[in-house]
Design a protein around this motif. Structure first.
Motif, PDB file in Angstrom:
ATOM      1  N   LEU A  79       0.720  -1.209   0.040  1.00  0.00           N
ATOM      2  CA  LEU A  79       0.034  -0.010   0.133  1.00  0.00           C
ATOM      3  C   LEU A  79       0.744   1.212   0.109  1.00  0.00           C
ATOM      4  CD1 LEU A  79      -2.919   0.943   0.009  1.00  0.00           C
ATOM      5  CD2 LEU A  79      -2.640   0.951   2.659  1.00  0.00           C
ATOM      6  N   LEU A  80       1.820   1.262   0.703  1.00  0.00           N
ATOM      7  CA  LEU A  80       2.955   2.276   1.030  1.00  0.00           C
ATOM      8  C   LEU A  80       4.227   1.519   1.145  1.00  0.00           C
ATOM      9  CD1 LEU A  80       3.649   5.331   1.392  1.00  0.00           C
ATOM     10  CD2 LEU A  80       2.924   5.064   3.686  1.00  0.00           C
ATOM     11  N   ASP A  81       5.281   2.346   0.627  1.00  0.00           N
ATOM     12  CA  ASP A  81       6.698   1.690   0.939  1.00  0.00           C
ATOM     13  C   ASP A  81       7.679   2.697   1.353  1.00  0.00           C
ATOM     14  OD1 ASP A  81       9.188   0.594   0.466  1.00  0.00           O
ATOM     15  OD2 ASP A  81       9.017  -0.121  -1.631  1.00  0.00           O
ATOM     16  N   LEU A  82       7.612   2.625   2.445  1.00  0.00           N
ATOM     17  CA  LEU A  82       8.335   3.788   3.344  1.00  0.00           C
ATOM     18  C   LEU A  82      10.085   3.530   3.313  1.00  0.00           C
ATOM     19  CD1 LEU A  82       6.353   3.976   6.774  1.00  0.00           C
ATOM     20  CD2 LEU A  82       6.248   5.726   4.811  1.00  0.00           C
ATOM     21  N   THR A  91       3.617   7.563   7.991  1.00  0.00           N
ATOM     22  CA  THR A  91       2.896   7.271   6.629  1.00  0.00           C
ATOM     23  C   THR A  91       2.182   8.410   5.839  1.00  0.00           C
ATOM     24  OG1 THR A  91       0.821   6.992   7.834  1.00  0.00           O
ATOM     25  CG2 THR A  91       1.923   4.927   7.407  1.00  0.00           C
ATOM     26  N   LYS A  92       2.316   9.566   6.354  1.00  0.00           N
ATOM     27  CA  LYS A  92       1.753  11.027   5.973  1.00  0.00           C
ATOM     28  C   LYS A  92       2.851  11.401   4.683  1.00  0.00           C
ATOM     29  CE  LYS A  92      -1.724  11.448   8.662  1.00  0.00           C
ATOM     30  NZ  LYS A  92      -1.632  10.543   9.769  1.00  0.00           N
ATOM     31  N   ASN A  93       1.965  12.215   3.762  1.00  0.00           N
ATOM     32  CA  ASN A  93       2.578  12.751   2.772  1.00  0.00           C
ATOM     33  C   ASN A  93       4.175  13.263   3.223  1.00  0.00           C
ATOM     34  OD1 ASN A  93       0.499  12.227   1.819  1.00  0.00           O
ATOM     35  ND2 ASN A  93       0.521  13.767   0.212  1.00  0.00           N
ATOM     36  N   LEU A  94       4.079  14.133   4.415  1.00  0.00           N
ATOM     37  CA  LEU A  94       5.463  14.451   4.895  1.00  0.00           C
ATOM     38  C   LEU A  94       5.468  13.711   6.319  1.00  0.00           C
ATOM     39  CD1 LEU A  94       7.766  16.296   5.010  1.00  0.00           C
ATOM     40  CD2 LEU A  94       6.495  18.054   6.303  1.00  0.00           C
ATOM     41  N   GLY A  95       6.263  12.630   6.078  1.00  0.00           N
ATOM     42  CA  GLY A  95       6.182  11.880   7.409  1.00  0.00           C
ATOM     43  C   GLY A  95       7.596  11.676   8.156  1.00  0.00           C
ATOM     44  N   GLY A  96       7.554  11.562   9.306  1.00  0.00           N
ATOM     45  CA  GLY A  96       8.854  11.462   9.905  1.00  0.00           C
ATOM     46  C   GLY A  96       9.269  10.037  10.273  1.00  0.00           C
ATOM     47  N   TYR A  97       9.920   9.885  11.106  1.00  0.00           N
ATOM     48  CA  TYR A  97      10.501   8.368  11.386  1.00  0.00           C
ATOM     49  C   TYR A  97      10.170   8.045  13.004  1.00  0.00           C
ATOM     50  CZ  TYR A  97      12.590   8.691   6.897  1.00  0.00           C
ATOM     51  OH  TYR A  97      12.885   8.676   5.676  1.00  0.00           O
ATOM     52  N   ARG A 139      -9.590  22.906  -6.279  1.00  0.00           N
ATOM     53  CA  ARG A 139      -8.899  22.226  -5.175  1.00  0.00           C
ATOM     54  C   ARG A 139      -7.793  21.490  -5.455  1.00  0.00           C
ATOM     55  NH1 ARG A 139     -14.189  20.045  -1.694  1.00  0.00           N
ATOM     56  NH2 ARG A 139     -15.503  21.753  -2.604  1.00  0.00           N
ATOM     57  N   ILE A 140      -6.531  21.536  -4.850  1.00  0.00           N
ATOM     58  CA  ILE A 140      -5.477  20.618  -5.402  1.00  0.00           C
ATOM     59  C   ILE A 140      -5.341  19.578  -4.427  1.00  0.00           C
ATOM     60  CG2 ILE A 140      -2.940  20.325  -5.891  1.00  0.00           C
ATOM     61  CD1 ILE A 140      -3.031  23.191  -6.812  1.00  0.00           C
ATOM     62  N   HIS A 141      -5.701  18.501  -4.917  1.00  0.00           N
ATOM     63  CA  HIS A 141      -5.765  17.193  -4.159  1.00  0.00           C
ATOM     64  C   HIS A 141      -4.294  16.490  -4.097  1.00  0.00           C
ATOM     65  CE1 HIS A 141      -7.201  13.341  -2.903  1.00  0.00           C
ATOM     66  NE2 HIS A 141      -8.184  13.241  -3.243  1.00  0.00           N
ATOM     67  N   ILE A 142      -3.878  16.197  -2.949  1.00  0.00           N
ATOM     68  CA  ILE A 142      -2.464  15.650  -3.224  1.00  0.00           C
ATOM     69  C   ILE A 142      -2.452  14.007  -2.832  1.00  0.00           C
ATOM     70  CG2 ILE A 142      -1.562  17.948  -2.324  1.00  0.00           C
ATOM     71  CD1 ILE A 142      -1.268  16.376   0.467  1.00  0.00           C
ATOM     72  N   TYR A 143      -3.708  13.478  -2.740  1.00  0.00           N
ATOM     73  CA  TYR A 143      -3.663  11.972  -2.817  1.00  0.00           C
ATOM     74  C   TYR A 143      -3.093  11.418  -1.657  1.00  0.00           C
ATOM     75  CZ  TYR A 143      -6.275  12.557  -6.933  1.00  0.00           C
ATOM     76  OH  TYR A 143      -7.365  13.080  -7.966  1.00  0.00           O
ATOM     77  N   HIS A 144      -2.981  11.800  -0.488  1.00  0.00           N
ATOM     78  CA  HIS A 144      -2.764  11.027   0.622  1.00  0.00           C
ATOM     79  C   HIS A 144      -2.937   9.603   0.577  1.00  0.00           C
ATOM     80  CE1 HIS A 144      -1.367   9.470   4.503  1.00  0.00           C
ATOM     81  NE2 HIS A 144      -2.677   9.331   4.999  1.00  0.00           N
TER      82      HIS A 144
END
Length: 367
Positions: free
Chosen positions: A6-9, A186-192, A279-284
């Motif tokens: 689903l997501l590859d961090l 997991t957020k678009n700007l995600g930390g560790y 609106r600009i959708h950033i698709y989280h």
């Protein structure tokens, strides 16, 4: 093991590994680990991104909502209007302040608050509205602000999933009295690890929040209010500052992959995301609706493709809120979305071939 997660961090980490490693080493060598220069710099940068005067780093996105509500004076006896189709934290913080969450059904196209039903939920006890910019698409803020202005309500944007999105040309975070961000990995700007931030252009609100995050003290050991221990640490701030430089490109990569999904899934019996023109959708997340969600998820899983369900139980039907008096059928659009929505894999590093594989598997399911 999923061939397509689903997501590859890890992929994101490896794409900027050396910069991240150097930033982490720099913090460890500095001897400053909590609320230091990296936090201050990130606060300025995220505030600037949001067209806001102030950024206040806190421990997580939930605390960002909680401290903002506290600074707004929300407490027992108050009502706060929000969405039933969001992560639990949005309503949880209202309850933690002793106030009552009041739920408004969602728009079927955007999954955000249905502004046509908002005003009818306002009472003499209503003190605030928390519109959620869900899945990366901004809520319809002009009508929200018009109603809030008419009734003297605070507006707190829940922008946990929408950093970098825009409404009528202006960034999320600039449309309410304050906004909250989450830096969960997991957020678009995600930390560790965990992290969050509040942005606001209200000087008084910002000062209250800064005091609240350090046990209600200013200066240290002198306490003017009962506060929290909710501070963003230097290590997370330094790593987030590295990633912030890439956020705009990563959001555009998400949008490109979402548009590819849109083209490939056209004509199939799935409801695809609607990106509203102003609106600009950033698709989280890339969310589709399908009648047989469990069947499609199982079909994709057999082919090594991960999916996710957001959110299986709307907030007004959660056990903890049974006392509020909502029944099944009261908020039908949110309830239908909870039964039918499915997230497909989407992340900036996802290759076009992988998007095509997912789409082919979806087509196969319907054939």
């Amino acid at each position: 093991m999923n061939d397509i997660p689903l997501l590859d961090l890890k992929a994101q980490y490896h794409s900027i590994k050396e910069e991240l490693n150097q930033a982490a080493i720099g913090v460890m060598e500095s001897g400053r680990y909590v609320l230091g220069p990296e936090v201050a710099a990130l606060e300025r940068e995220v505030a600037s991104l949001s067209d806001a005067k102030h950024g206040i780093g806190v421990a997580n996105g939930t605390d960002a909502l909680l401290l903002a509500l506290d600074a707004m004076g929300i407490g027992p006896g108050d009502e706060v209007i929000t969405s039933p189709f969001t992560f639990f934290a949005t309503a949880e913080v209202i309850s933690q302040r002793g106030a009552t969450p009041v739920f408004v059904d969602i728009d079927p196209d955007t999954y955000n608050l249905d502004i046509h039903q908002l005003e009818e939920k306002v009472t003499a006890r209503t003190k605030a509205v928390i519109p959620v910019h869900l899945f990366g698409q901004p809520a319809d803020m002009d009508p929200v602000n018009a109603i809030a202005g008419q009734y003297g309500l605070w507006v707190l944007e829940d922008a946990a999933q929408a950093i970098g999105a825009r409404y009528n040309g202006a960034p999320v975070g600039s449309h309410g009295h304050a906004a909250s961000y989450s830096f969960f990995p997991t957020k678009n700007l995600g930390g560790y690890g965990d992290g969050g931030m509040i942005v606001t252009s209200d000087d008084e609100l910002a000062e209250k929040i800064r005091i609240l995050r350090v046990h209600g003290s200013n200066p240290k050991y002198y306490h003017s209010m009962v506060g929290y221990n909710s501070r963003l640490d230097e290590l997370q701030a330094a790593l987030l500052r590295v990633k912030l430089k890439y956020l705009s490109r990563w959001n555009e990569d998400r949008r490109e992959r979402a548009m590819l999904y849109d083209r490939l899934l056209e004509g199939l019996p799935v409801v695809r995301p609607v990106a509203v023109g102003n609106r600009i959708h950033i698709y989280h997340l890339y969310i589709v609706q399908v009648e047989d969600r469990e069947g499609m998820a199982a079909h994709l899983r057999e082919r090594g493709i991960a999916t996710g369900v957001y959110y299986p139980v709307p907030l007004h039907l959660q056990n903890v809120y049974r006392g509020l008096g909502y029944d099944e059928g009261d908020l039908p659009v949110a309830e239908a979305a909870s039964k039918r929505t499915l997230a497909l894999p989407l992340y900036p590093e996802m290759e076009e071939e992988m998007v095509m594989r997912v789409a082919d598997a979806v087509k196969e399911f319907f054939s």
